[in-house]
Design a protein around this motif. Structure first.
Motif, mmCIF file in Angstrom:
data_model
loop_
_atom_site.group_PDB
_atom_site.id
_atom_site.type_symbol
_atom_site.label_atom_id
_atom_site.label_comp_id
_atom_site.label_asym_id
_atom_site.label_seq_id
_atom_site.Cartn_x
_atom_site.Cartn_y
_atom_site.Cartn_z
ATOM 1 N N ALA A 97 46.148 56.855 -51.759
ATOM 2 C CA ALA A 97 45.605 58.069 -52.406
ATOM 3 C C ALA A 97 44.453 58.663 -51.583
ATOM 4 O O ALA A 97 43.678 57.930 -50.972
ATOM 5 C CB ALA A 97 45.125 57.719 -53.811
ATOM 6 N N PRO A 98 44.328 60.001 -51.556
ATOM 7 C CA PRO A 98 43.176 60.634 -50.873
ATOM 8 C C PRO A 98 41.912 60.454 -51.713
ATOM 9 O O PRO A 98 41.972 60.436 -52.952
ATOM 10 C CB PRO A 98 43.593 62.097 -50.776
ATOM 11 C CG PRO A 98 44.564 62.297 -51.908
ATOM 12 C CD PRO A 98 45.289 61.006 -52.084
ATOM 13 N N HIS A 99 40.801 60.332 -51.041
ATOM 14 C CA HIS A 99 39.521 60.117 -51.723
ATOM 15 C C HIS A 99 38.534 61.173 -51.222
ATOM 16 O O HIS A 99 37.923 61.028 -50.167
ATOM 17 C CB HIS A 99 38.983 58.713 -51.443
ATOM 18 C CG HIS A 99 39.947 57.624 -51.813
ATOM 19 N ND1 HIS A 99 40.137 57.199 -53.115
ATOM 20 C CD2 HIS A 99 40.794 56.883 -51.037
ATOM 21 C CE1 HIS A 99 41.047 56.240 -53.123
ATOM 22 N NE2 HIS A 99 41.468 56.037 -51.862
ATOM 23 N N LYS A 100 38.400 62.261 -52.040
ATOM 24 C CA LYS A 100 37.564 63.379 -51.631
ATOM 25 C C LYS A 100 36.153 63.284 -52.208
ATOM 26 O O LYS A 100 35.194 63.759 -51.605
ATOM 27 C CB LYS A 100 38.216 64.701 -52.063
ATOM 28 C CG LYS A 100 39.567 64.938 -51.382
ATOM 29 C CD LYS A 100 40.196 66.247 -51.848
ATOM 30 C CE LYS A 100 41.542 66.481 -51.161
ATOM 31 N NZ LYS A 100 42.174 67.762 -51.589
ATOM 32 N N GLU A 101 36.048 62.694 -53.363
ATOM 33 C CA GLU A 101 34.757 62.572 -53.999
ATOM 34 C C GLU A 101 34.051 61.304 -53.519
ATOM 35 O O GLU A 101 34.684 60.267 -53.337
ATOM 36 C CB GLU A 101 34.908 62.525 -55.520
ATOM 37 C CG GLU A 101 35.582 63.752 -56.112
ATOM 38 C CD GLU A 101 34.724 65.006 -55.925
ATOM 39 O OE1 GLU A 101 33.472 64.860 -55.849
ATOM 40 O OE2 GLU A 101 35.300 66.099 -55.877
ATOM 41 N N ILE A 102 32.743 61.417 -53.329
ATOM 42 C CA ILE A 102 31.977 60.276 -52.823
ATOM 43 C C ILE A 102 31.973 59.134 -53.829
ATOM 44 O O ILE A 102 32.055 57.951 -53.465
ATOM 45 C CB ILE A 102 30.518 60.707 -52.484
ATOM 46 C CG1 ILE A 102 29.818 59.532 -51.788
ATOM 47 C CG2 ILE A 102 29.800 61.178 -53.728
ATOM 48 C CD1 ILE A 102 30.394 59.222 -50.442
ATOM 49 N N ASP A 103 31.912 59.480 -55.125
ATOM 50 C CA ASP A 103 31.921 58.425 -56.138
ATOM 51 C C ASP A 103 33.239 57.656 -56.115
ATOM 52 O O ASP A 103 33.274 56.421 -56.243
ATOM 53 C CB ASP A 103 31.707 59.029 -57.528
ATOM 54 C CG ASP A 103 30.308 59.593 -57.690
ATOM 55 O OD1 ASP A 103 29.434 59.198 -56.879
ATOM 56 O OD2 ASP A 103 30.084 60.385 -58.617
ATOM 57 N N ASP A 104 34.323 58.428 -55.957
ATOM 58 C CA ASP A 104 35.647 57.797 -55.906
ATOM 59 C C ASP A 104 35.760 56.896 -54.685
ATOM 60 O O ASP A 104 36.315 55.777 -54.751
ATOM 61 C CB ASP A 104 36.721 58.889 -55.875
ATOM 62 C CG ASP A 104 38.110 58.281 -55.813
ATOM 63 O OD1 ASP A 104 38.363 57.275 -56.523
ATOM 64 O OD2 ASP A 104 38.955 58.797 -55.049
ATOM 65 N N LEU A 105 35.216 57.320 -53.555
ATOM 66 C CA LEU A 105 35.289 56.540 -52.313
ATOM 67 C C LEU A 105 34.467 55.251 -52.436
ATOM 68 O O LEU A 105 34.911 54.168 -52.013
ATOM 69 C CB LEU A 105 34.782 57.375 -51.140
ATOM 70 C CG LEU A 105 34.801 56.676 -49.776
ATOM 71 C CD1 LEU A 105 36.213 56.247 -49.406
ATOM 72 C CD2 LEU A 105 34.209 57.599 -48.705
ATOM 73 N N VAL A 106 33.277 55.380 -53.031
ATOM 74 C CA VAL A 106 32.432 54.193 -53.194
ATOM 75 C C VAL A 106 33.120 53.168 -54.098
ATOM 76 O O VAL A 106 33.152 51.956 -53.812
ATOM 77 C CB VAL A 106 31.055 54.585 -53.781
ATOM 78 C CG1 VAL A 106 30.261 53.329 -54.169
ATOM 79 C CG2 VAL A 106 30.270 55.405 -52.760
ATOM 80 N N TYR A 107 33.703 53.665 -55.195
ATOM 81 C CA TYR A 107 34.420 52.760 -56.102
ATOM 82 C C TYR A 107 35.599 52.092 -55.399
ATOM 83 O O TYR A 107 35.853 50.900 -55.547
ATOM 84 C CB TYR A 107 34.899 53.539 -57.318
ATOM 85 C CG TYR A 107 35.874 52.762 -58.167
ATOM 86 C CD1 TYR A 107 35.441 51.725 -58.999
ATOM 87 C CD2 TYR A 107 37.242 53.046 -58.094
ATOM 88 C CE1 TYR A 107 36.349 51.012 -59.751
ATOM 89 C CE2 TYR A 107 38.146 52.323 -58.842
ATOM 90 C CZ TYR A 107 37.698 51.312 -59.680
ATOM 91 O OH TYR A 107 38.602 50.585 -60.414
ATOM 92 N N THR A 108 36.310 52.937 -54.580
ATOM 93 C CA THR A 108 37.496 52.405 -53.872
ATOM 94 C C THR A 108 37.086 51.303 -52.905
ATOM 95 O O THR A 108 37.729 50.234 -52.842
ATOM 96 C CB THR A 108 38.207 53.531 -53.130
ATOM 97 O OG1 THR A 108 38.697 54.487 -54.087
ATOM 98 C CG2 THR A 108 39.372 52.988 -52.301
ATOM 99 N N LEU A 109 36.022 51.554 -52.103
ATOM 100 C CA LEU A 109 35.576 50.535 -51.137
ATOM 101 C C LEU A 109 35.141 49.257 -51.841
ATOM 102 O O LEU A 109 35.444 48.139 -51.397
ATOM 103 C CB LEU A 109 34.423 51.092 -50.291
ATOM 104 C CG LEU A 109 34.785 52.249 -49.349
ATOM 105 C CD1 LEU A 109 33.538 52.760 -48.625
ATOM 106 C CD2 LEU A 109 35.822 51.793 -48.335
#
Length: 614
Positions: A97-109
């Motif tokens: 999935a693409p991760h454009k939002e910083i919050d989403d990226l932090v959660y993903t990592l």
């Protein structure tokens, strides 16, 4: 030359003829023992050498099979961990999935790291089997193709870093999903790597690559733990014959080893090979999972040194055994000839009788004299034994006849027949019935003078005897016969049960003048069990002890009845019968006799065999 040989042979013959038997035996035993010991020693050496060599071959093969399986199990453990990552749907979702939002990226990592750390937990736990596999610096690296997921420098890295790596291109070119790689350097440490493509199950597209890095030090620890401080030399190499690690004083890069490695055929067992003018037992095993090879070697010199120790032990044992055998032969020959001299003197005394000589060994030495005298003595002994045996048979027959004759009712029978006739004529019915029972009792008991009687007649004797006892002793007596029909056709010694019934009447019923007597019998396998039981007063302890001691000693002081039964059974059946007694005061007594099962023909043949029947 011929004359010299003839004279030598004659001299040897004279010496042998004049030599005492003791030294002849010593020489013969010594030669026999020495030849046997040498044969056993040489055979033991040959088989021990072969056994040691074969044992080392088998030990090497088994040890390496175990180590090979251990290595595969170790690597397979991390391959299974890669399966957990490969099939993790949450991880696939994050990587695709693409991760454009910083919050989403932090959660993903964070979620990716938590998932990876949980799967790759490698904590050593002592209570787990093979726990020593764990506890190393294992690295799991992800190289996602998703450009919206940034590298964190710990678990996640850019796919561009490995895009042009040969192993990555090979996986895509050959359309394989994983590959094993050696010689990996990461953070200044040597690793082996399991490289694996990550696939989106929904679209079947590549999501990136996962790498599990396993420290080479872990592999070295497993090898050292498995083989300890042995004499093995090991080399663990990959598909391209690049050395991963080694054990022992061996140089994998040397020309001699490189040449040896080319000659080896994987999984073909242990063979003898030469490297740098040294002989080795060598084997190679190839893993089906990784394709890597485990080459193991052991110097033949190490095996030879073990065999040499055995050889030295065998030589020392043979020498000591030869010396011991010579000494033993001297002792045995001296002991044997000493006894022979004594026996010769004894047989000379035995020869004074009129003895018949049969086979005699020719010769004038001690053995010849002993043989002649011994034959005569044995003939005499045989004759005496035969006479003694016949005498005992006649004596036993006489004893049996005497026991049978202790009751001689012929005169009584004839007199009672006359009394019965007179009573019937005068109308004395009660006297007639009693006399009639007594007549039938004696007629059945006489049995035409035969020693044997059918069990049906034996029970008939008991019936008449009990009717007489009721009248004579004024007894209120109930009688129960429990004999199975099967036993009535068999035969036994005459007057077997009457003494038992008499014992029940006199010692059980008469003190109280009433009671019940049960007479029975049954067939059990090859024997017949007969018993007489009463509900009278029981026996005193002294009499009970005497009856139970009858197999040991027979004593006339306790009465004729039971003593006579035991004597008759003992003379007639030998050890083939059993006599038992159970009694409790106030409750009654049971007497039981177990005898062999005989038909009339069988018991007649049995008697004739014991010379007790004509």
């Amino acid at each position: 030359m011929t004359a010299l040989l003839h004279d030598t042979a004659a001299a040897v013959f004279r010496i042998h003829s004049n030599t005492k038997l003791k030294y002849k035996l010593m020489l013969a035993y010594s030669i026999l023992f020495i030849i046997s010991i040498l044969y056993v020693g040489l055979t033991s050496y040959y088989h021990s050498r072969n056994f040691m060599t074969q044992s080392e071959n088998n030990a090497a093969a088994q040890s390496m099979i175990q180590l090979h399986n251990t290595m595969d199990s170790f690597l397979e453990m991390y391959f299974n961990k890669s399966e957990m990552v490969f099939f993790n749907l949450q991880l696939q979702k994050h990587l695709s999935a693409p991760h454009k939002e910083i919050d989403d990226l932090v959660y993903t990592l964070k979620d990716i790291n938590d998932t990876v750390n949980q799967i790759m937990s490698d904590v050593k736990r002592p209570y787990l089997k093979n726990s020593y596999y764990f506890g190393g610096n294992i690295q799991l690296l992800l190289y996602p193709k998703n450009n919206t997921i940034f590298s964190d420098g710990q678990t996640i890295f850019s796919y561009d870093e490995i895009k042009e790596e040969p192993w990555n291109k090979k996986m895509h070119d050959t359309d394989t999903y994983f590959t094993w790689e050696s010689g990996v350097r990461f953070n200044h440490q040597n690793y082996v790597a399991l490289n694996r493509r990550l696939i989106d199950f929904g679209t079947s597209t590549d999501l990136g690559v996962m790498r599990i890095l396993i420290p080479v030090e872990r592999i070295q620890n497993i090898i050292e733990r498995s083989i300890g401080h042995s004499d093995y030399l090991l080399v663990y190499s990959d598909q391209e014959d690049k050395t991963i690690t080694s054990y022992g004083s061996i140089q994998p890069q040397s020309a001699g080893f490189q040449e040896l490695e080319k000659r080896l055929i994987p999984n073909s067992g242990v063979t003898e090979e030469t490297m740098d003018e040294t002989r080795y037992l060598v084997g190679v095993m190839k893993s089906e999972m990784t394709g890597w090879k485990l080459i193991y070697m052991i110097r033949l010199d190490n095996i030879t040194s073990k065999v040499s120790k055995i050889t030295y032990s065998i030589i020392v044992s043979v020498v000591l055994s030869v010396v011991l055998c010579i000494f033993t032969a001297l002792v045995i020959s001296s002991y044997m000839t000493k006894r022979i001299d004594v026996l010769v003197h004894k047989t000379d005394l035995a020869k004074q009788g009129n003895l018949i000589m049969t086979d005699v060994i020719r010769g004038n030495d001690e053995i010849g004299r002993l043989d002649r005298n011994f034959n005569g003595m044995m003939e005499r002994i045989h004759h005496l034994i035969e006479v003694e045996y016949r005498s005992k048979i006649i004596l036993n027959h006489t004893k049996l006849e005497l026991l049978q004759e202790q009751i001689n009712p012929h005169l009584h029978y004839n007199t009672l027949a006359m009394i019965a006739s007179l009573a019937q004529k005068s109308g004395q019915k009660e006297i007639y019935e009693v006399t009639h029972h007594l007549i039938d009792f004696y007629r059945t008991m006489l049995n035409k003078g035969r020693l044997i009687i059918g069990l049906a007649d034996e029970f008939e004797i008991i019936r008449h005897y009990l009717e007489l006892s009721k009248f004579v002793y004024s007894l209120d007596l109930d009688v129960i016969f429990e004999a199975e029909d099967d036993i009535l056709s068999y035969y036994s010694v005459k007057m077997l049960l009457q003494p038992l019934v008499e014992n029940a009447i006199f010692h059980g019923i008469m003190p109280v003048k009433q009671g019940t007597i049960i007479i029975g019998g049954r067939v059990a396998d090859d024997v017949i069990e007969l018993y007489v039981s009463d509900d009278g007063v029981g026996m005193p302890e002294s009499m009970l002890e005497y009856i139970r001691a009858l197999p040991i000693a027979v004593d006339d002081r306790h009465g004729y009845g039971l003593t006579n039964v035991f004597r008759r059974l003992q003379l007639f059946f030998g050890e083939s019968f059993r006599f038992e007694c159970e009694s409790e005061q106030g409750m009654g007594t049971t007497l039981a006799v177990t005898i062999p099962k005989f038909t009339e023909a069988e018991i007649t043949s049995y008697l004739k065999g014991k010379s007790m029947y004509s």
